[in-house]
Design an enzyme around this catalytic site. Structure first.
Site, short mmCIF file in Angstrom:
data_model
loop_
_atom_site.label_atom_id
_atom_site.label_comp_id
_atom_site.label_asym_id
_atom_site.label_seq_id
_atom_site.Cartn_x
_atom_site.Cartn_y
_atom_site.Cartn_z
N ASP A 1 -2.38 10.33 -2.05
CA ASP A 1 -2.76 9.28 -3.01
C ASP A 1 -3.16 9.85 -4.36
OD1 ASP A 1 -3.36 8.17 -0.13
OD2 ASP A 1 -2.94 6.48 -1.46
N ASN B 1 -5.82 11.85 0.61
CA ASN B 1 -4.86 11.05 1.39
C ASN B 1 -5.68 10.27 2.41
OD1 ASN B 1 -2.12 10.25 1.97
ND2 ASN B 1 -2.23 11.46 3.84
N LYS B 2 -5.00 9.43 3.14
CA LYS B 2 -5.62 8.55 4.14
C LYS B 2 -6.66 9.30 4.98
CE LYS B 2 -4.96 5.12 4.60
NZ LYS B 2 -5.85 4.24 3.80
N GLN C 1 -1.78 1.99 10.01
CA GLN C 1 -0.49 2.02 9.31
C GLN C 1 0.53 2.89 10.06
OE1 GLN C 1 -3.44 2.66 7.88
NE2 GLN C 1 -3.59 1.74 5.85
N ARG D 1 -7.49 -0.87 -6.58
CA ARG D 1 -7.73 0.24 -5.63
C ARG D 1 -8.15 1.45 -6.47
NH1 ARG D 1 -4.69 0.40 -0.69
NH2 ARG D 1 -6.36 1.76 -0.01
N ARG E 1 0.87 -1.18 0.00
CA ARG E 1 0.00 0.00 0.00
C ARG E 1 0.90 1.22 0.00
NH1 ARG E 1 2.62 1.57 3.59
NH2 ARG E 1 1.16 3.30 3.89
N GLY E 2 0.29 2.39 -0.13
CA GLY E 2 1.07 3.61 -0.30
C GLY E 2 1.14 3.90 -1.79
N ALA E 3 0.77 5.13 -2.19
CA ALA E 3 0.58 5.41 -3.62
C ALA E 3 1.80 5.05 -4.48
CB ALA E 3 0.16 6.87 -3.80
#
Lengths: 339, 339
Positions: A224, A234-235, A183, A85, A51-53
């Site tokens: 993201d 973002n998250k 996370q 995603r 995960r993570g762009a």
């Protein structure tokens, strides 16, 4: 990045095989997983093994490369990987880089390696530009994980922290735990511990408290997707973090490579927001105290519904600057930069 | 309150014994615990067997009554019970009501019963005043638990919800889970399910998202202490919730009885903020999926420190109104009301 003294990337490719650090196992167990089928790689993205762009972008590129070298239909692969995603712009960036390269007769694996190398170079530049903002003794707050594990190496939001620390600056990081998947407490704390950077994990709820008490000097988060008007996704929770920073006069920076910018997206309201499983909210996973094994505990009552949007939008007006591999920009400049 | 068809209070006293609903067991198990020693009762407050400012106030009163009828030194009891939790004003209110009554030659148990009855009456009035604010179809966001379980009965923030629902208004509640102890997902969701009120549990991070999407019409929270200038202390995360409400033009109400107001406290910066155990952040408790038993899972890496302030301060300027048993007031009026 160095894990227990050994150098790793988050995503890499060798002998026609894609390798990932299995992130849901962290911080309790370090495990490498491998994929030779693009559908399995797409599932790994969906299930957040990676995960993570930027890490998703590189994995998407390698997944496309796997599809091509295994003789799968590139259009179908592009569609299937792209559905893993919905929010991270980098996924489409990585997929399209390989799709376009193959259409132009180029080698898919070499192109995917180039994507990965470019991400690493971008992260390192983000680290250098961002480190200039960090003064000796600063206390930095971050949300979610935008470190090594969210990229191929170095990180986005954490790259400036790592660069500043290597320049000999002392600093302290408040890591938001970042419910529902934590996370922050699982991955950011793990990275900071590996890098020996002093830090504390806090409940997301506590960030505003520490800001109001004058205990946070700067917020840096990843992204993201960045829209043309400078709004960023973002998250989930990034938006309230930005509001708290603004209310307390604390600079709020977003760190991301150009690959995260979406030239086709006019504003934050146009960014699709993924809603994930209710169980991420009703339950929490970790290591059981009783058995020492991985387990999940149920928190919420059986039958109480949960809602679980995975991202939110922070409007450009709350963002002090966007730290990229080409320098630090006012969010109002983004539209011009990506024409 | 009605639990599985039977009527209960959160705190009650019979045959020289204090009874509490054991809240850390909820929502998974309903259990009553009893105390005959004031020190055990003080420990129950500290360990959050009972929590919520008014419930702590009534428990503090009964704990003092226990000390007196068992022949313990009232000054020592007052000190020991008062040390159980530092932030909730109601604890000191409840203790002092009994201490002063005994000094005046009154019966401590009768006085504690009066405190409990007054809390119930105040909660019901808060419910009535607050219900007038709730229009048909409203979507209400609350943080932590300020329902029955935080009071003797009815609640503070949730009392208007229960009253409005009984008036036949349809409504929907977004319950912030409220890390680290998740009183929202554990207790508020449990109460709402018992009352058959439609609701969803959300990560604290998601409240701002739903506000920005126009999906929340009002925020109501409780309070642990109200200062003379109208600043309030409440569960950590209340402050960022208030910032998000303000940014989105959503009314933000605080519901609390006069017992929560501290005439000796000029402003929010004078309210002592309890910091609790790191393990509340590094771990999460619930029901294990593997064993079906209560368990705790570790989330954060071993060795990563955590910080855990349990409350924050929401400044008066972010508060639309304070719903009390005497009506709804502008926070600027509080100083005048408690002279």
């Amino acid at each position: 990045m160095t894990i227990e003294g050994k150098s790793y990337r988050t995503v890499w490719f060798e002998n026609n095989t894609l390798y990932l650090i299995n992130q849901p196992q962290l911080p309790h167990r370090f495990e490498i997983v491998s994929y030779t089928d693009f559908r399995e790689a797409a599932r790994a993205i969906r299930d957040m093994v990676v995960r993570g762009a930027p890490a998703i972008g590189a994995t998407g590129a390698y997944a496309m490369a796997l599809a091509v070298i295994r003789g799968n239909d590139p259009d179908e692969a592009r569609r299937i990987i792209g559905e893993a995603r919905p929010t991270a712009q980098d996924l489409f960036y990585g997929i399209d880089r390989i799709y376009d390269a193959v259409s132009a007769g180029k080698d898919p694996v070499k192109e995917a390696d180039r994507v990965a190398e470019e991400y690493i170079a971008a992260s390192e530049k983000i680290g250098e530009y961002g480190a200039d903002l960090i003064k000796e003794g600063m206390r930095i707050n971050t949300h979610c994980n935008a470190g090594w594990l969210a990229t191929v190496d170095w990180g986005t939001a954490l790259a400036p922290v790592y660069k500043a620390a290597r320049q000999g600056k002392s600093l302290f990081v408040y890591a938001d735990e970042t419910r529902p998947r934590c996370q922050g407490s699982r991955l950011t704390a793990y990275e900071l511990a590996q890098e020996k950077i002093p830090h504390a994990v806090i409940a997301d709820n506590a960030a505003g408290f520490f800001m109001a008490r004058g205990m946070i000097d700067m917020v840096i988060v990843g992204s993201d997707r960045i829209a043309r008007n400078g709004d960023i996704a973002n998250k989930i929770g990034t938006y309230t973090s930005a509001l708290a920073a603004r209310a307390n006069g604390i600079p709020f920076y977003v760190a991301a490579p150009f690959a995260t910018m979406d030239g086709n997206c006019p504003g934050g309201e146009d960014i699709p927001i993924e809603e994930r499983s209710e169980e991420e909210v009703s339950h929490m996973f970790g290591i059981s105290e009783k058995t020492g094994e991985e387990d999940r505990v149920r928190i919420a009552p059986v039958g109480s519904p949960c809602r679980n949007p995975a991202f939110d939008v922070t409007p450009a007006e709350l963002i002090t600057g966007i730290i990229t591999e080409k320098g630090i920009f006012d969010p109002a400049e983004i539209g011009r930069l990506i024409t």
